[in-house]
Design a protein around this motif. Structure first.
Motif, PDB file in Angstrom:
ATOM      1  N   PHE A   1      83.681  63.720 -18.171  1.00  0.00           N
ATOM      2  CA  PHE A   1      82.178  64.562 -18.142  1.00  0.00           C
ATOM      3  C   PHE A   1      83.330  66.257 -18.742  1.00  0.00           C
ATOM      4  O   PHE A   1      84.135  66.521 -18.656  1.00  0.00           O
ATOM      5  N   ALA A   2      82.587  67.334 -19.307  1.00  0.00           N
ATOM      6  CA  ALA A   2      82.818  68.448 -19.733  1.00  0.00           C
ATOM      7  C   ALA A   2      82.672  69.054 -19.307  1.00  0.00           C
ATOM      8  O   ALA A   2      81.105  69.859 -18.880  1.00  0.00           O
ATOM      9  N   LEU A   3      83.289  70.356 -17.839  1.00  0.00           N
ATOM     10  CA  LEU A   3      83.518  71.261 -16.911  1.00  0.00           C
ATOM     11  C   LEU A   3      82.998  71.969 -17.813  1.00  0.00           C
ATOM     12  O   LEU A   3      82.499  72.646 -18.416  1.00  0.00           O
ATOM     13  N   ARG A   4      81.444  72.572 -17.008  1.00  0.00           N
ATOM     14  CA  ARG A   4      80.770  74.111 -18.346  1.00  0.00           C
ATOM     15  C   ARG A   4      81.622  74.930 -17.182  1.00  0.00           C
ATOM     16  O   ARG A   4      81.941  75.225 -16.133  1.00  0.00           O
ATOM     17  N   ARG A   5      81.984  76.402 -18.437  1.00  0.00           N
ATOM     18  CA  ARG A   5      82.389  77.370 -17.628  1.00  0.00           C
ATOM     19  C   ARG A   5      81.313  78.455 -17.357  1.00  0.00           C
ATOM     20  O   ARG A   5      80.630  78.558 -17.781  1.00  0.00           O
ATOM     21  N   GLN A   6      81.525  79.177 -16.237  1.00  0.00           N
ATOM     22  CA  GLN A   6      80.662  79.961 -16.102  1.00  0.00           C
ATOM     23  C   GLN A   6      81.566  81.719 -16.185  1.00  0.00           C
ATOM     24  O   GLN A   6      82.645  81.233 -14.938  1.00  0.00           O
ATOM     25  N   THR A   7      80.808  82.053 -16.482  1.00  0.00           N
ATOM     26  CA  THR A   7      81.815  83.809 -15.984  1.00  0.00           C
ATOM     27  C   THR A   7      80.898  84.779 -14.392  1.00  0.00           C
ATOM     28  O   THR A   7      79.835  84.839 -14.815  1.00  0.00           O
ATOM     29  N   ILE A   8      82.319  84.716 -13.509  1.00  0.00           N
ATOM     30  CA  ILE A   8      81.737  85.672 -12.712  1.00  0.00           C
ATOM     31  C   ILE A   8      82.493  86.977 -12.319  1.00  0.00           C
ATOM     32  O   ILE A   8      83.863  87.670 -12.450  1.00  0.00           O
ATOM     33  N   ARG A   9      81.496  87.806 -12.253  1.00  0.00           N
ATOM     34  CA  ARG A   9      81.818  89.686 -12.551  1.00  0.00           C
ATOM     35  C   ARG A   9      82.696  89.527 -11.176  1.00  0.00           C
ATOM     36  O   ARG A   9      82.652  88.547 -10.443  1.00  0.00           O
ATOM     37  N   LYS A  10      83.773  90.767 -10.845  1.00  0.00           N
ATOM     38  CA  LYS A  10      84.423  91.072 -10.168  1.00  0.00           C
ATOM     39  C   LYS A  10      84.072  92.359  -9.103  1.00  0.00           C
ATOM     40  O   LYS A  10      83.413  93.218  -9.688  1.00  0.00           O
ATOM     41  N   PHE A  11      84.007  92.452  -8.073  1.00  0.00           N
ATOM     42  CA  PHE A  11      83.635  94.144  -7.414  1.00  0.00           C
ATOM     43  C   PHE A  11      84.493  93.550  -5.908  1.00  0.00           C
ATOM     44  O   PHE A  11      84.360  92.181  -5.298  1.00  0.00           O
TER      45      PHE A  11
ATOM     46  N   SER B   1      88.869  89.458  -1.832  1.00  0.00           N
ATOM     47  CA  SER B   1      87.825  89.099  -2.318  1.00  0.00           C
ATOM     48  C   SER B   1      88.185  89.808  -4.375  1.00  0.00           C
ATOM     49  O   SER B   1      88.308  90.788  -3.580  1.00  0.00           O
ATOM     50  N   THR B   2      88.414  89.171  -4.976  1.00  0.00           N
ATOM     51  CA  THR B   2      87.489  90.147  -6.450  1.00  0.00           C
ATOM     52  C   THR B   2      86.759  89.181  -7.347  1.00  0.00           C
ATOM     53  O   THR B   2      86.354  90.012  -8.386  1.00  0.00           O
ATOM     54  N   PHE B   3      85.471  88.748  -6.391  1.00  0.00           N
ATOM     55  CA  PHE B   3      84.482  87.617  -7.179  1.00  0.00           C
ATOM     56  C   PHE B   3      83.115  89.031  -6.154  1.00  0.00           C
ATOM     57  O   PHE B   3      83.141  88.858  -5.355  1.00  0.00           O
ATOM     58  N   LYS B   4      82.720  88.164  -6.985  1.00  0.00           N
ATOM     59  CA  LYS B   4      80.871  88.657  -6.223  1.00  0.00           C
ATOM     60  C   LYS B   4      80.075  87.648  -5.855  1.00  0.00           C
ATOM     61  O   LYS B   4      80.215  86.780  -6.040  1.00  0.00           O
TER      62      LYS B   4
ATOM     63  N   VAL C   1      88.183  79.298  -4.977  1.00  0.00           N
ATOM     64  CA  VAL C   1      88.978  80.292  -4.118  1.00  0.00           C
ATOM     65  C   VAL C   1      88.275  81.808  -4.461  1.00  0.00           C
ATOM     66  O   VAL C   1      88.883  82.043  -4.990  1.00  0.00           O
ATOM     67  N   VAL C   2      86.863  82.290  -4.061  1.00  0.00           N
ATOM     68  CA  VAL C   2      86.449  83.812  -4.510  1.00  0.00           C
ATOM     69  C   VAL C   2      86.782  84.845  -2.876  1.00  0.00           C
ATOM     70  O   VAL C   2      86.879  85.669  -3.382  1.00  0.00           O
TER      71      VAL C   2
END
Length: 373
Positions: A2-12, A19-22, A93-94
């Motif tokens: 299985f190939a893990l899908r990468r996701q882009t997470i914006r920060k604030f 926390s630095t994740f939205k 960890v977000v």
């Protein structure tokens, strides 16, 4: 696999906890209000971590037979209601509470059955945190990993190396740790025989691999050609198909197991949900052997005739989930490639399907839910 899908997470930035994740206010999860009631896939609030907790963006979660028991409410242990089940969650960890020092934002973490314990009683002091009378259990007394964001006590949360396949590592967090601890409890030596009852299920398929990695010879007990195929794929030595033996003559299967292991296995790990299978382990185990109970069918009793029990000098042991050290060791076997998770990935919204197949005994390996759909 299985190939893990990468996701882009914006920060604030968030003021209340680090926390630095939205982090959204709402998320998708599966929740039930009553035992046996509808398993609802719907929008629910994102939990806020306590000072000692981390908030994990769960990417994948294994589906365990314990989750079925929590939904049915057929164990003699109170369940939180309403409840989000699940206790094999792997993610990022977000956010973290202000008292957390062992995790950083962006770390990879795992949610285990044991979400937290008091860390000050005699059980916790001896490394038996799972036996703590104040234990908090993921997907049972604490909302678990069948949601996109879940909290976990930072002390008990599992540390997972970056780059790990999160779908495959998820089952290690409960099934893997549990069977690894059971094999340690059996206290066997390399070259000895271990029988694994329920050898091709979610726990059994991992138990076979851990046993082989520990140098043991493995006899697997399960039913059907598909399960035999998986057992052989996992490296097992001898497969006993219980469906080939008459139910009213259990002594025939006992004789076959003892013949295959030259007198009976030195240890038996029972991960099945069959009361008959649990008791039969006491019959075919060799003298001075150990029968380790792991599977928890509702209302089941382990029967061992006293005369046989004493004369054979056998031991019957219960083995619960592992502690933090067991978790670290079990994950190390996985990281080294000695253990792999035979998984089938479905969407979180399809969780009721997994429960249905589990009740029917039709699951090979482990089902893992992808929380993104």
């Amino acid at each position: 696999m299985f190939a893990l899908r990468r996701q882009t997470i914006r920060k604030f930035p968030l003021a209340r906890f680090q926390s630095t994740f939205k982090i959204p206010e709402m998320q998708k999860g599966v929740i039930f209000e009553t035992h046996g009631g509808p398993l609802e896939y719907k929008d629910i609030p994102v939990p806020k971590p306590k000072p000692t907790e981390i908030l994990i963006n769960v990417k994948y979660s294994g589906v365990c037979h314990t989750d079925l028991h929590a939904w049915k409410g057929d164990w003699p242990l109170a369940v939180k209601l309403p409840l989000v089940g699940g206790h094999e969650g792997a993610g990022i960890v977000v956010a973290k509470g202000e008292s957390v020092t062992n995790f950083e934002i962006g770390d990879i973490a795992g949610i285990k059955w044991l979400n937290g314990s008091c860390m000050s009683c005699e059980f916790c002091e001896n490394g038996d945190e799972s036996n703590c009378l104040q234990a908090d259990l993921s997907g049972y007394t604490h909302d678990g990993s069948f949601q996109q964001y879940a909290t976990a006590d930072a002390i008990q949360a599992a540390k997972i190396p970056k780059g790990t396949d999160l779908a495959e590592v998820a089952p290690i967090l409960c099934a893997g740790v549990t069977v690894y601890k059971a094999l340690k409890t059996a206290d066997l030596k390399a070259g000895q025989w271990v029988a694994i009852s329920g050898a091709a299920g979610g726990l059994g398929s991992l138990a076979v691999q851990y046993a082989k990695a520990m140098g043991l010879r493995v006899l697997g007990i399960d039913g059907g050609d598909a399960k035999k195929g998986l057992f052989n794929q996992m490296g097992g030595d001898v497969f006993i198909d219980f469906t080939k033996f008459p139910k009213d003559k259990p002594e025939e299967m006992t004789a076959a197991i003892q013949e295959a292991t030259n007198g009976g296995p030195h240890g038996v790990i029972n991960v099945s949900v069959s009361e008959a299978a649990i008791s039969q382990g006491c019959d075919y185990v060799r003298p001075t052997g150990k029968v380790v109970l792991v599977g928890l069918p509702a209302g089941a009793v382990c029967k061992s005739p006293v005369f046989q029990h004493v004369v054979k000098s056998i031991q019957i042991k219960g083995s619960y989930v592992g502690n933090r050290a067991d978790t670290r060791e079990a994950l190390q076997f996985f990281s080294e490639g000695k253990v792999k998770s035979p998984i089938k990935i479905i969407g979180l919204s399809e969780l009721p399907k997994a429960y249905e197949l589990m009740e029917q005994g039709k699951i090979l390996g482990r089902y893992v839910v992808d929380t993104s759909y």
